[in-house]
Scaffold this motif. Structure first.
Motif, PDB file in Angstrom:
ATOM      1  N   ARG A  11       0.826  -1.214   0.000  1.00  0.00           N
ATOM      2  CA  ARG A  11       0.000   0.000   0.000  1.00  0.00           C
ATOM      3  C   ARG A  11       0.856   1.259   0.000  1.00  0.00           C
ATOM      4  NH1 ARG A  11      -4.453  -0.313  -2.504  1.00  0.00           N
ATOM      5  NH2 ARG A  11      -5.755  -2.000  -1.769  1.00  0.00           N
ATOM      6  N   SER A  16      -3.866   3.851  -2.902  1.00  0.00           N
ATOM      7  CA  SER A  16      -5.202   3.250  -2.858  1.00  0.00           C
ATOM      8  C   SER A  16      -5.556   2.472  -4.118  1.00  0.00           C
ATOM      9  CB  SER A  16      -6.258   4.345  -2.639  1.00  0.00           C
ATOM     10  OG  SER A  16      -6.102   4.913  -1.367  1.00  0.00           O
ATOM     11  N   HIS A  97      -9.026   2.411  -0.155  1.00  0.00           N
ATOM     12  CA  HIS A  97      -8.229   1.299  -0.687  1.00  0.00           C
ATOM     13  C   HIS A  97      -9.117   0.393  -1.525  1.00  0.00           C
ATOM     14  CE1 HIS A  97      -4.899   1.470   2.629  1.00  0.00           C
ATOM     15  NE2 HIS A  97      -4.955   2.564   1.905  1.00  0.00           N
TER      16      HIS A  97
END
Length: 168
Positions: A11, A16, A97
């Motif tokens: 991440r 995202s 996300h």
């Protein structure tokens, strides 16, 4: 458990953006045959006890770990009920996300424990009768929740695609 260091690292690199995520989900039933669902309490819809498969972990190990973390129950996976994925299994979390799940769904048997989440991801756990399943975050087909003596795994695919392949 919150997001693992492996997924946090990814991440940090992709933000995202859409992430492919191999995952597991458990169908856990009580003595009445009702199915256990989880509410995270953050505005998301209900879900099965579920989560990502970690590096070095087999899907069956992952489902045991995830169910314990989210419910406090120790389970044994008994049957692989279905395998799901593709664009219908994309999801966006409240934090933005995006993921596309590839999900192994197991029927699990409780061997010990009491309902008591071990992580902060679960606000509520409740068993529901098949006719009263809450709105779910992931679009599992209803057949996956029905109890039966079937011995086949449910595979999700587009019937038009299957027909096109068989005509070649």
């Amino acid at each position: 458990m919150a997001m693992s260091s492996y997924y946090k690292n990814i991440r940090e690199k992709i933000g995202s953006d859409l992430l492919f995520m191999p995952s597991v989900a458990a169908i856990v039933r009580n003595e009445k045959g009702e199915i256990l669902f989880q509410n995270k309490g953050n505005g998301e819809k209900w879900s099965l006890p579920a989560g990502a498969i970690e590096l070095g972990e087999a899907p069956a190990q992952a489902v045991i770990r995830e169910v314990w973390e989210e419910t406090g129950l120790t389970v044994i996976p008994k049957i692989l009920l279905g395998v799901f994925g593709g664009k219908d299994f994309r999801y966006e979390y409240p934090n933005g996300h995006k993921v596309e799940y590839n999900i192994f769904v197991f029927e699990c048997e409780v061997i010990e424990g009491t309902l008591c989440p071990k992580d902060e991801e679960t606000a509520e756990l409740q068993y529901f009768h098949l006719d009263h399943i809450p709105d779910l975050a992931i679009p599992y087909p209803k057949v996956i929740f029905e109890q039966s003596d079937r011995n086949e795994v449910y595979f999700q695919w587009d019937e038009q695609w299957l027909n096109a392949i068989s005509q070649k």
